[in-house]
Design a protein around this motif. Structure first.
Motif, PDB file in Angstrom:
ATOM      1  N   LYS A  42     -16.948   9.814  36.585  1.00 35.38           N
ATOM      2  CA  LYS A  42     -17.851  10.290  37.600  1.00 35.38           C
ATOM      3  C   LYS A  42     -18.388  11.983  36.405  1.00 35.38           C
ATOM      4  O   LYS A  42     -18.425  12.551  36.204  1.00 35.38           O
ATOM      5  CB  LYS A  42     -17.005  11.475  38.556  1.00 35.38           C
ATOM      6  N   GLU A  43     -20.024  12.176  37.666  1.00 29.30           N
ATOM      7  CA  GLU A  43     -20.967  12.965  37.126  1.00 29.30           C
ATOM      8  C   GLU A  43     -19.912  14.135  37.156  1.00 29.30           C
ATOM      9  O   GLU A  43     -20.697  14.561  38.382  1.00 29.30           O
ATOM     10  CB  GLU A  43     -22.306  12.660  37.040  1.00 29.30           C
ATOM     11  N   LEU A  44     -20.267  15.376  36.707  1.00 28.70           N
ATOM     12  CA  LEU A  44     -20.495  16.385  37.291  1.00 28.70           C
ATOM     13  C   LEU A  44     -21.793  17.517  35.797  1.00 28.70           C
ATOM     14  O   LEU A  44     -21.981  17.665  34.842  1.00 28.70           O
ATOM     15  CB  LEU A  44     -18.983  16.561  36.262  1.00 28.70           C
ATOM     16  N   THR A  45     -22.304  18.394  36.688  1.00 26.85           N
ATOM     17  CA  THR A  45     -22.641  19.755  36.404  1.00 26.85           C
ATOM     18  C   THR A  45     -22.087  20.615  36.450  1.00 26.85           C
ATOM     19  O   THR A  45     -21.714  21.086  37.500  1.00 26.85           O
ATOM     20  CB  THR A  45     -24.008  19.055  37.343  1.00 26.85           C
ATOM     21  N   ALA A  74     -18.804  24.156  38.619  1.00 24.32           N
ATOM     22  CA  ALA A  74     -19.795  23.197  38.278  1.00 24.32           C
ATOM     23  C   ALA A  74     -19.821  22.135  39.974  1.00 24.32           C
ATOM     24  O   ALA A  74     -19.604  22.912  40.713  1.00 24.32           O
ATOM     25  CB  ALA A  74     -19.162  21.911  38.040  1.00 24.32           C
ATOM     26  N   GLN A  75     -20.832  20.872  40.177  1.00 20.96           N
ATOM     27  CA  GLN A  75     -21.299  20.629  40.729  1.00 20.96           C
ATOM     28  C   GLN A  75     -21.009  19.139  41.090  1.00 20.96           C
ATOM     29  O   GLN A  75     -21.173  18.739  39.816  1.00 20.96           O
ATOM     30  CB  GLN A  75     -22.672  20.816  41.232  1.00 20.96           C
ATOM     31  N   GLN A  76     -20.174  18.821  41.547  1.00 18.25           N
ATOM     32  CA  GLN A  76     -19.832  17.552  41.868  1.00 18.25           C
ATOM     33  C   GLN A  76     -20.646  16.692  43.082  1.00 18.25           C
ATOM     34  O   GLN A  76     -19.680  16.763  44.511  1.00 18.25           O
ATOM     35  CB  GLN A  76     -18.193  17.221  41.517  1.00 18.25           C
ATOM     36  N   THR A  97     -24.686  18.384  32.422  1.00 18.55           N
ATOM     37  CA  THR A  97     -24.012  17.034  32.736  1.00 18.55           C
ATOM     38  C   THR A  97     -23.254  16.686  31.975  1.00 18.55           C
ATOM     39  O   THR A  97     -23.117  16.877  30.879  1.00 18.55           O
ATOM     40  CB  THR A  97     -25.302  16.001  33.324  1.00 18.55           C
ATOM     41  N   MET A 120     -16.645  13.672  34.383  1.00 20.35           N
ATOM     42  CA  MET A 120     -14.922  13.996  34.265  1.00 20.35           C
ATOM     43  C   MET A 120     -14.643  12.969  34.984  1.00 20.35           C
ATOM     44  O   MET A 120     -15.098  11.554  35.604  1.00 20.35           O
ATOM     45  CB  MET A 120     -15.294  14.877  35.591  1.00 20.35           C
ATOM     46  N   ILE A 157     -12.756  16.194  30.502  1.00 21.23           N
ATOM     47  CA  ILE A 157     -14.651  16.493  30.283  1.00 21.23           C
ATOM     48  C   ILE A 157     -14.357  15.675  29.332  1.00 21.23           C
ATOM     49  O   ILE A 157     -14.460  15.949  28.032  1.00 21.23           O
ATOM     50  CB  ILE A 157     -15.211  17.408  30.757  1.00 21.23           C
ATOM     51  N   LEU A 159      -8.350  20.930  38.142  1.00 20.28           N
ATOM     52  CA  LEU A 159      -9.092  20.988  39.296  1.00 20.28           C
ATOM     53  C   LEU A 159      -8.725  21.441  40.522  1.00 20.28           C
ATOM     54  O   LEU A 159      -8.568  21.804  40.942  1.00 20.28           O
ATOM     55  CB  LEU A 159      -9.905  19.499  39.321  1.00 20.28           C
ATOM     56  N   GLU A 187     -10.936  22.563  43.816  1.00 20.44           N
ATOM     57  CA  GLU A 187     -12.163  22.442  45.261  1.00 20.44           C
ATOM     58  C   GLU A 187     -12.056  23.977  46.298  1.00 20.44           C
ATOM     59  O   GLU A 187     -11.199  23.168  46.768  1.00 20.44           O
ATOM     60  CB  GLU A 187     -12.164  21.387  46.189  1.00 20.44           C
TER      61      GLU A 187
END
Length: 111
Positions: free
Chosen positions: A27-30, A45-47, A70, A73, A90, A108, A110
């Motif tokens: 998944k992309e993670l910023t 970060a932002q998912q 970016t 993950m 990562i 992780l 949340e």
């Protein structure tokens, strides 16, 4: 004895195939920013639209503060990884997950 071993061969083959797991999808993670607090590396970060926090213990291998940017993950299956939580790996955004080395292992969280 040979017949016995030959009879067990299909059983061993079935067990080997049953233990294979499908490859987790990255998944992309910023990453917004990272900081170290009391020997814990915290990565904010932002998912997608969800804010997440990655944590790892400073000094462990594959624990480092990530630069803003970016990344990919990969969530590990339960009970896999270093930490007693949802473990993730990562990778660089352009990484080949089969051949390239991971950048870090994290817990992780949340919020």
């Amino acid at each position: 004895m040979k017949r016995f071993l030959i009879a067990l061969l299909p059983l061993f083959a079935a067990l080997a195939f049953a233990q294979e797991e499908s490859a987790p999808q990255p998944k992309e993670l910023t990453v917004k920013r990272s900081a170290t607090v009391n020997k814990v590396v915290v990565v904010l970060a932002q998912q997608g639209k969800t804010s997440v926090q990655l944590q790892c213990n400073e000094g462990l291998s594959y624990c480092k503060a990530l630069e803003a940017g970016t990344y990919l993950m990969v969530e590990l299956p339960p009970n896999r990884g270093t930490y007693d939580c949802a473990n993730v790996r990562i990778y660089a955004k352009t990484a080949n997950l089969e051949t390239d080395e991971r950048l870090g292992d994290y817990c992780l969280v949340e919020p």
